[in-house]
Design a protein around this motif. Structure first.
Motif, short mmCIF file in Angstrom:
data_model
loop_
_atom_site.label_atom_id
_atom_site.label_comp_id
_atom_site.label_asym_id
_atom_site.label_seq_id
_atom_site.Cartn_x
_atom_site.Cartn_y
_atom_site.Cartn_z
N ILE A 94 55.75 20.74 15.58
CA ILE A 94 55.05 19.71 16.41
C ILE A 94 55.48 18.39 15.49
N GLU A 95 56.16 17.62 16.40
CA GLU A 95 56.60 16.31 15.98
C GLU A 95 55.57 15.19 16.22
N GLU A 96 55.04 14.43 15.21
CA GLU A 96 53.91 13.45 15.73
C GLU A 96 54.71 12.12 15.52
N ASP A 97 54.42 11.56 16.96
CA ASP A 97 55.19 10.25 17.18
C ASP A 97 54.31 9.36 16.56
N LYS A 98 53.29 9.54 16.34
CA LYS A 98 52.24 8.69 15.59
C LYS A 98 51.12 9.37 14.63
N ARG A 99 50.36 8.91 14.02
CA ARG A 99 49.27 9.42 12.99
C ARG A 99 48.39 10.17 13.75
N LEU A 100 48.10 11.39 13.73
CA LEU A 100 47.36 12.15 14.46
C LEU A 100 46.03 12.77 13.49
#
Length: 349
Positions: free
Chosen positions: A194-200
């Motif tokens: 899962i590539e996070e494009d922002k902090r989750l």
């Protein structure tokens, strides 16, 4: 099969039975009285429930054990034993004679090692700021403990307990992780990303799981080393019927002042610099599929927020106390200590 080393006297303590089980391949103790008659059993789950309830290692086994153990009789056949093992979903069965004395212990016939379908979600996208300069060019989970990256040790540890399906939540320097582990084939496991494009946060990425989750999933921070038996965590989660299980560990701290107790204006006692013990979040969780539906989609969301939400909705959540080795590699001193511990405590065994 017979192993009398798994017998323990009812007069012994919780600490005694913990040591026996930790050093036994059976992971169960059979409790006998002074006449060597079967009076109970103690499992890993029994120990952890006792730790939460009693918070003492000196409590008598009598307060910990299951006093209605499942057993077989010497008059029965091996086929009967196997039926009972499967009926009650247990791995070992004590066989007793007419005086309730254990004659042998029978194990469940297994044609192959258990492979669990449960996914293991590892949070490995953090910046590792507190570990700089080590993390200027590497993600924290790729720092080596001994001769292996932390993340490889974690994956191999889960694999040793029969868990082969991994989801890595990546962000910072994700290419290094993806290039090293690829699809997991070289480690004989399956790896998705899962590539996070922002902090989750520690829970938000779970909303991005691509496939419907049908079994409980593990969630673990990618900077932890532990000797926890993850199959026991799954067993505990299912046994308690929980929607979410949080692993906790005992944390000791000393109050640097004299603590007083009062009754209105009257001074009752003074305890000088008392040592306090509390359970704290250990960064390892199990969630049933239903819990994931309560995580907002693609938003920053931490695991404690999710648990507080489940609790507010009066859903069944539980805690799993860890008494095994546990190390959070958050700072340089932790990293140095983990490297010292690696060989001596057999982290990867």
């Amino acid at each position: 099969m017979s192993n009398k080393n798994n017998l323990i006297c009812v007069q012994k303590t919780l600490l005694d039975v913990m040591n026996l089980i930790n050093n036994s391949e059976f992971k169960i103790a059979f409790v006998i009285d002074e006449e060597k008659r079967l009076v109970g059993t103690v499992t890993d789950g029994d120990i952890r429930r006792s730790l939460l309830r009693e918070k003492s290692l000196q409590v008598s086994i009598d307060k910990v054990m299951n006093k209605n153990p499942i057993y077989g009789c010497v008059s029965q056949s091996s086929t009967d034993y196997q039926k009972k093992l499967k009926e009650y979903s247990i791995n070992y069965l004590p066989v007793i004679d007419i005086e309730r004395k254990i004659q042998c212990i029978v194990g469940l016939n297994k044609t192959e090692e258990i492979q669990y379908p449960n996914k293991v979600v590892l949070m490995v996208g953090g910046l590792g700021s507190r570990l700089r300069p080590l993390t200027e060019h590497l993600p924290k989970s790729m720092l080596k403990i001994g001769n292996k990256p932390i993340l490889q040790i974690i994956i191999e540890n889960f694999k040793s307990y029969g868990f082969n399906n991994f989801v890595l939540c990546v962000n910072y320097k994700k290419e290094i992780i993806q290039s090293y582990f690829k699809n997991g084939a070289q480690f004989d496991v399956n790896i998705e990303y899962i590539e996070e494009d922002k902090r989750l946060g520690t829970a938000g990425a779970l909303s991005l799981l691509q496939h419907d989750v049908k079994d409980p999933i593990f969630i673990m921070n990618g900077d932890l080393l532990t000797q926890v038996d993850f199959s026991k965590l799954l067993e505990y989660h299912l046994e308690t019927g929980s929607i979410g299980t949080m692993c906790v560990r005992e944390y000791e701290y000393q109050i640097p002042f004299g603590v007083i107790q009062t009754d209105e204006h009257k001074l009752i006692s003074i305890q000088e610099k008392p040592l306090k013990k509390e359970y704290v979040n250990a960064g390892i969780y199990m969630l049933s599929p239903k819990a994931i539906k309560y995580i907002p989609y693609h938003e920053f969301y931490d695991m404690p927020e999710l648990f507080n939400k489940l609790i507010s909705m009066d859903m069944n959540t539980s805690v799993f106390p860890i008494h095994e080795y546990w190390m959070d590699i958050g700072q340089l001193a932790d990293y140095e200590q983990a490297n010292k511990d690696y060989e001596s405590v057999n982290i990867n065994d």
